[in-house]
Scaffold this motif. Sequence first.
Motif, short mmCIF file in Angstrom:
data_model
loop_
_atom_site.label_atom_id
_atom_site.label_comp_id
_atom_site.label_asym_id
_atom_site.label_seq_id
_atom_site.Cartn_x
_atom_site.Cartn_y
_atom_site.Cartn_z
N LYS A 9 0.72 -1.12 0.20
CA LYS A 9 -0.09 0.00 -0.09
C LYS A 9 0.84 1.39 -0.11
O LYS A 9 0.49 2.20 0.69
CB LYS A 9 -1.06 0.00 1.23
CG LYS A 9 -2.04 -1.12 1.15
CD LYS A 9 -2.95 -1.10 2.09
CE LYS A 9 -3.93 -2.57 1.91
NZ LYS A 9 -4.86 -2.69 3.25
N GLY A 10 1.86 1.29 -0.86
CA GLY A 10 2.78 2.20 -0.99
C GLY A 10 2.39 3.19 -2.22
O GLY A 10 1.47 3.06 -2.81
N PHE A 11 3.49 3.95 -2.51
CA PHE A 11 3.11 4.97 -3.66
C PHE A 11 4.44 4.83 -4.74
O PHE A 11 5.50 4.53 -4.39
CB PHE A 11 3.17 6.60 -3.21
CG PHE A 11 4.31 7.05 -2.62
CD1 PHE A 11 5.26 7.81 -3.36
CD2 PHE A 11 4.51 7.03 -1.21
CE1 PHE A 11 6.27 8.33 -2.73
CE2 PHE A 11 5.66 7.33 -0.55
CZ PHE A 11 6.67 8.16 -1.51
N ILE A 12 4.20 5.10 -5.95
CA ILE A 12 5.05 5.47 -6.97
C ILE A 12 5.07 6.88 -7.54
O ILE A 12 3.83 7.14 -7.92
CB ILE A 12 4.85 4.49 -8.13
CG1 ILE A 12 4.88 2.95 -7.69
CG2 ILE A 12 5.62 4.72 -9.48
CD1 ILE A 12 6.23 2.47 -7.46
N GLN A 13 6.19 7.65 -7.32
CA GLN A 13 6.16 8.97 -7.92
C GLN A 13 6.51 8.71 -9.33
O GLN A 13 7.89 8.33 -9.76
CB GLN A 13 6.85 9.82 -7.36
CG GLN A 13 6.81 11.26 -7.83
CD GLN A 13 7.14 12.44 -7.03
OE1 GLN A 13 7.38 12.13 -5.75
NE2 GLN A 13 6.98 13.75 -7.45
N ILE A 14 6.15 9.60 -10.40
CA ILE A 14 6.49 9.27 -11.86
C ILE A 14 6.63 10.62 -12.63
O ILE A 14 6.05 11.71 -12.10
CB ILE A 14 5.76 8.32 -12.87
CG1 ILE A 14 4.09 8.79 -12.74
CG2 ILE A 14 5.52 6.99 -12.48
CD1 ILE A 14 3.24 8.05 -13.87
N HIS A 15 7.64 10.75 -13.25
CA HIS A 15 7.96 12.11 -14.02
C HIS A 15 7.58 11.75 -15.25
O HIS A 15 8.44 11.11 -16.12
CB HIS A 15 9.18 12.41 -13.64
CG HIS A 15 9.46 13.77 -14.27
ND1 HIS A 15 9.98 14.14 -15.48
CD2 HIS A 15 9.67 15.05 -13.59
CE1 HIS A 15 10.13 15.30 -15.72
NE2 HIS A 15 9.89 15.97 -14.54
N TYR A 16 6.41 11.77 -16.07
CA TYR A 16 5.77 11.43 -17.34
C TYR A 16 5.52 12.51 -18.19
O TYR A 16 4.44 13.23 -17.71
CB TYR A 16 5.16 10.25 -16.79
CG TYR A 16 4.92 9.30 -17.80
CD1 TYR A 16 5.52 8.85 -18.77
CD2 TYR A 16 3.55 8.58 -17.85
CE1 TYR A 16 5.43 7.84 -19.47
CE2 TYR A 16 3.25 7.55 -18.77
CZ TYR A 16 4.19 7.13 -19.30
OH TYR A 16 3.97 5.90 -20.33
#
Length: 149
Positions: A9-16
Amino acid sequence: MYEIANEHKGFIQIHYDNGARTVNQIIAMAQRYPKSLTIVSHCMPKGTPDDMRKIFEAVPNVICEISGATHIHGIPRIVTPSGINSRWLQMIEDYPDRVMMGTDPCCGLMGRYNEIVQVMRSRALAAMKPETLEKVAYKNALRVFGLPN
């Protein structure tokens, strides 16, 4: 990464960057990994409020942060010298739980960090309703990162 984030139940940060398929790809990943949270950097460089609306309406587990899109960064997409773009402001007011503050002193701008913060405070946050301002400025980050209030 998404499988690990989903499991915990974590997060992913994307630079897209926004491209023809970007919005649909973000939606597809959020649907595939519903227990994870995707944080979209800069609400997608080159993205529009309508792009973020489409994502927010399609899936509940995506948020974005509004750093790096100021005139100081040379990209006055969200924040200009005269204030926050009205279309972005309306999108933020419509989805106050889905947007976070950011600064991103990238690209040789570390020496202008204080100026970036001041512009975000005086041009972006100052234009928001008080309850939206609190959420965007810090309450959403506390919730997302599981920090004490």
